[in-house]
Design an enzyme around this catalytic site. Sequence first.
Site, PDB file in Angstrom:
ATOM      1  N   LYS A 264       0.847  -1.201   0.000  1.00 23.34           N
ATOM      2  CA  LYS A 264       0.000   0.000   0.000  1.00 23.34           C
ATOM      3  C   LYS A 264       0.884   1.254   0.000  1.00 23.34           C
ATOM      4  O   LYS A 264       1.669   1.464   0.914  1.00 23.34           O
ATOM      5  CB  LYS A 264      -0.906  -0.005   1.238  1.00 23.34           C
ATOM      6  CG  LYS A 264      -1.754   1.263   1.416  1.00 23.34           C
ATOM      7  CD  LYS A 264      -2.625   1.180   2.682  1.00 23.34           C
ATOM      8  CE  LYS A 264      -3.393   2.495   2.924  1.00 23.34           C
ATOM      9  NZ  LYS A 264      -4.177   2.480   4.187  1.00 23.34           N
ATOM     10  N   ASP A 269      -2.859   9.995   4.082  1.00 22.71           N
ATOM     11  CA  ASP A 269      -4.243   9.591   4.307  1.00 22.71           C
ATOM     12  C   ASP A 269      -4.948  10.569   5.239  1.00 22.71           C
ATOM     13  O   ASP A 269      -4.881  10.438   6.462  1.00 22.71           O
ATOM     14  CB  ASP A 269      -4.280   8.172   4.880  1.00 22.71           C
ATOM     15  CG  ASP A 269      -5.705   7.667   5.078  1.00 22.71           C
ATOM     16  OD1 ASP A 269      -6.646   8.324   4.576  1.00 22.71           O
ATOM     17  OD2 ASP A 269      -5.867   6.618   5.726  1.00 22.71           O
ATOM     18  N   LYS A 276     -10.323  12.407   8.848  1.00 23.32           N
ATOM     19  CA  LYS A 276      -9.798  11.962  10.145  1.00 23.32           C
ATOM     20  C   LYS A 276      -9.731  13.145  11.107  1.00 23.32           C
ATOM     21  O   LYS A 276      -9.597  14.283  10.672  1.00 23.32           O
ATOM     22  CB  LYS A 276      -8.369  11.427   9.959  1.00 23.32           C
ATOM     23  CG  LYS A 276      -8.277  10.066   9.303  1.00 23.32           C
ATOM     24  CD  LYS A 276      -6.834   9.590   9.261  1.00 23.32           C
ATOM     25  CE  LYS A 276      -6.706   8.254   8.560  1.00 23.32           C
ATOM     26  NZ  LYS A 276      -7.357   7.139   9.279  1.00 23.32           N
ATOM     27  N   ASP A 287       1.430   6.135   5.684  1.00 21.96           N
ATOM     28  CA  ASP A 287       0.472   5.207   5.091  1.00 21.96           C
ATOM     29  C   ASP A 287       0.982   4.589   3.780  1.00 21.96           C
ATOM     30  O   ASP A 287       0.289   3.806   3.151  1.00 21.96           O
ATOM     31  CB  ASP A 287      -0.876   5.910   4.880  1.00 21.96           C
ATOM     32  CG  ASP A 287      -2.058   4.988   5.092  1.00 21.96           C
ATOM     33  OD1 ASP A 287      -1.875   3.901   5.664  1.00 21.96           O
ATOM     34  OD2 ASP A 287      -3.171   5.352   4.663  1.00 21.96           O
ATOM     35  N   ASP A 346     -12.491   6.720   4.363  1.00 19.39           N
ATOM     36  CA  ASP A 346     -11.235   6.488   5.078  1.00 19.39           C
ATOM     37  C   ASP A 346     -10.794   5.023   4.984  1.00 19.39           C
ATOM     38  O   ASP A 346      -9.666   4.691   5.341  1.00 19.39           O
ATOM     39  CB  ASP A 346     -11.379   6.920   6.540  1.00 19.39           C
ATOM     40  CG  ASP A 346     -10.037   7.128   7.216  1.00 19.39           C
ATOM     41  OD1 ASP A 346      -9.010   7.158   6.511  1.00 19.39           O
ATOM     42  OD2 ASP A 346     -10.020   7.272   8.458  1.00 19.39           O
ATOM     43  N   GLU A 348      -9.745   3.476   2.505  1.00 16.38           N
ATOM     44  CA  GLU A 348      -9.279   3.635   1.124  1.00 16.38           C
ATOM     45  C   GLU A 348      -8.195   2.637   0.743  1.00 16.38           C
ATOM     46  O   GLU A 348      -8.031   2.317  -0.425  1.00 16.38           O
ATOM     47  CB  GLU A 348      -8.768   5.067   0.906  1.00 16.38           C
ATOM     48  CG  GLU A 348      -7.306   5.330   1.309  1.00 16.38           C
ATOM     49  CD  GLU A 348      -7.018   5.077   2.787  1.00 16.38           C
ATOM     50  OE1 GLU A 348      -7.952   5.177   3.596  1.00 16.38           O
ATOM     51  OE2 GLU A 348      -5.854   4.770   3.131  1.00 16.38           O
ATOM     52  N   ARG A 350      -7.929  -0.563   1.264  1.00 17.52           N
ATOM     53  CA  ARG A 350      -8.476  -1.796   0.669  1.00 17.52           C
ATOM     54  C   ARG A 350      -8.970  -1.547  -0.758  1.00 17.52           C
ATOM     55  O   ARG A 350      -9.009  -2.475  -1.565  1.00 17.52           O
ATOM     56  CB  ARG A 350      -9.578  -2.369   1.567  1.00 17.52           C
ATOM     57  CG  ARG A 350     -10.742  -1.441   1.794  1.00 17.52           C
ATOM     58  CD  ARG A 350     -11.602  -1.864   2.966  1.00 17.52           C
ATOM     59  NE  ARG A 350     -11.018  -1.472   4.255  1.00 17.52           N
ATOM     60  CZ  ARG A 350     -11.564  -1.753   5.431  1.00 17.52           C
ATOM     61  NH1 ARG A 350     -12.684  -2.448   5.509  1.00 17.52           N
ATOM     62  NH2 ARG A 350     -10.976  -1.366   6.546  1.00 17.52           N
TER      63      ARG A 350
HETATM   64  N1  BES Z   1      -4.365   4.174   7.052  1.00 13.15           N
HETATM   65  C1  BES Z   1      -5.467   3.856   7.870  1.00 13.15           C
HETATM   66  C2  BES Z   1      -5.150   2.815   8.941  1.00 13.15           C
HETATM   67  C3  BES Z   1      -4.182   3.219  10.030  1.00 13.15           C
HETATM   68  C4  BES Z   1      -4.645   3.550  11.272  1.00 13.15           C
HETATM   69  C5  BES Z   1      -2.824   3.178   9.824  1.00 13.15           C
HETATM   70  C6  BES Z   1      -3.778   3.867  12.281  1.00 13.15           C
HETATM   71  C7  BES Z   1      -1.946   3.504  10.833  1.00 13.15           C
HETATM   72  C8  BES Z   1      -2.422   3.838  12.071  1.00 13.15           C
HETATM   73  C9  BES Z   1      -6.607   3.317   7.026  1.00 13.15           C
HETATM   74  O1  BES Z   1      -6.702   3.834   5.751  1.00 13.15           O
HETATM   75  C10 BES Z   1      -7.858   3.676   7.746  1.00 13.15           C
HETATM   76  O2  BES Z   1      -8.146   4.836   7.849  1.00 13.15           O
HETATM   77  N2  BES Z   1      -8.580   2.671   8.244  1.00 13.15           N
HETATM   78  C11 BES Z   1      -9.783   2.879   8.950  1.00 13.15           C
HETATM   79  C12 BES Z   1     -10.800   1.902   8.419  1.00 13.15           C
HETATM   80  C13 BES Z   1     -12.191   2.125   8.956  1.00 13.15           C
HETATM   81  C14 BES Z   1     -12.765   3.392   8.381  1.00 13.15           C
HETATM   82  C15 BES Z   1     -13.030   0.940   8.612  1.00 13.15           C
HETATM   83  C16 BES Z   1      -9.526   2.630  10.423  1.00 13.15           C
HETATM   84  O3  BES Z   1      -8.810   1.685  10.759  1.00 13.15           O
HETATM   85  O4  BES Z   1     -10.017   3.404  11.233  1.00 13.15           O
HETATM   86 ZN    ZN Z   2      -4.987   4.550   4.934  1.00 11.96          ZN
HETATM   87 MN    MN Z   3      -7.826   5.656   5.736  1.00 14.43          MN
END
Ligand code: BES
Ligand code: ZN
Ligand code: MN
Length: 496
Positions: A264, A269, A276, A287, A346, A348, A350
């Site tokens: 990725k 992000d 966020k 990210d 968010d 994104e 996946r």
């Molecule tokens: N890049 C984030 C995940 C992340 C979180 C990386 C904390 C490093 C530290 C990912 O894109 C994300 O935002 N995931 C969300 C998914 C949710 C909306 C289902 C998450 O984990 O909150």
């Molecule tokens: Zn992300």
């Molecule tokens: Mn995200």
Amino acid sequence: MQLRYVNAEPATHDTELLALAVVQGTTKATGSLAALDQALGGAVGRALAAGDMRGNAADEVMLYGGKVGPRRVLLLGVGKATDLTPEVVRRMAARAVRAAEKLRLESLSVSLDGLPGVADVARAQAAAEGATLAAWHFRELKTPSEDEPAVDVRAVDLMGAGDAGALEHGAIAGAIIARAENLARTLQSRPGNIATPTHLAEEATRIAGGARLEITVFDEARMQEEGMHAILAVSRGSDEEARFIILEHRGGAEGEPPLILVGKGLSFDAGGISLKPPEGMENMKFDMSGGAAVIAAMQAIAELGVGANVVGLIPSSENMPSGSALKPGDVIRTLGGKTVEVINTDAEGRLILADALAYGARMRPAAMIDCATLTGAVVIALGQHASAVLGNDDTLVNEVIAAGEASGERCWRLPLWDAYKKQLKSTTADLQNVGGRPGGTLTAALFLSEFVGDTAWAHLDIAGTAYGEGDLPYQRKGGYGVPTRLLIEWVRSRAQ
Ligand code: BES
Ligand code: ZN
Ligand code: MN
């Protein structure tokens, strides 16, 4: 940093600093300590007798030598002789480098003696890794201070008894692997305004030129032609153009199915329209850690001349809110043709991985591994000391776990059971992109599994392990380069 194995006798070697391991319960200067004790006029024996050095994992004693041989000898406790692993060696060599750094020394020597039970190749490789990783800095954006000029450890000599050929072989491999991981760390550390998708593609191109990898970079027009609508959808809110980076190493037979590594490469992000909160958002420059690790691993795989065909795929974009951004409720058509309802912009990672995995699956790989800072949920599940691994093939998952143990970048399996699948049911599309809070890491992986077809596939969620405060002697606060070493180890294990 220059790292080499020299076939020298530590006790008489001319060096500013010599580091040597001492195992728990050592009370007399015998074995590898005997020659040093003699060279230092009995100082090693006195340190042991005084109880200052018991060989416990945190013990450190500095001894000073004379005109010949090492000027300083740093005894480093490494714990129980029966618990010695490559990771203990990695940390010991890193402690030696950090000690040299504190003393403002530019060179040092590390003895590989006194570390029983770790085979020559693995011992030298781990020491080379620990030393090279510990010496890494990210200083390119800081103005050099005149009062306190930065110290760089520039040269590390490994030495010690054993099969010199094996020790040298391990040292060379370890230096290549750690230099690659340091490259991943540098890419991770660069902020979002520098390490854009375009920048990552340019860096990958530069690295490919140096390592003799083949490289192809898709721009947005090409992605449109290919049907990579998921990456394009995520990128739509951003002023930075997306890139899809393909690195190829042809080390195997012509036509032999490749091993595919997917990372990725989300360069920043912000969450998109599902924005966020501001606290900690700066960390979302990390990210792209999976993408950085894949670029780095590909460099090392080429430099090591691994006998396998290996392909690295890095989907790279920003995730930003704007008037043109992807919106909650939008439905997108992924590369495989499956439609996805975007509930939360968010989630994104996946989405961009869906296109990349579908692209990889079309190459009919022998196996495919992706790594991604995918979910905050994995930090809750496993904290900072293990990546999550999930996959559709038990053999592959076990290989990944073994590569994690060998490389010191450990992972722990979570289930990829069908029972969780209904959380991804959409009323309007084939799937929705989020499955709610319960089992967030599992539903993210289940989402990815929809795009790999029947390919043997494993997914590493590295959101808790890719960066941090700098816990270990070979880490600093910021990017860790995880899972570069694991990926290289897995590919090498497959090529044997
Ligand atoms: N890049 C984030 C995940 C992340 C979180 C990386 C904390 C490093 C530290 C990912 O894109 C994300 O935002 N995931 C969300 C998914 C949710 C909306 C289902 C998450 O984990 O909150
Ligand atoms: Zn992300
Ligand atoms: Mn995200």
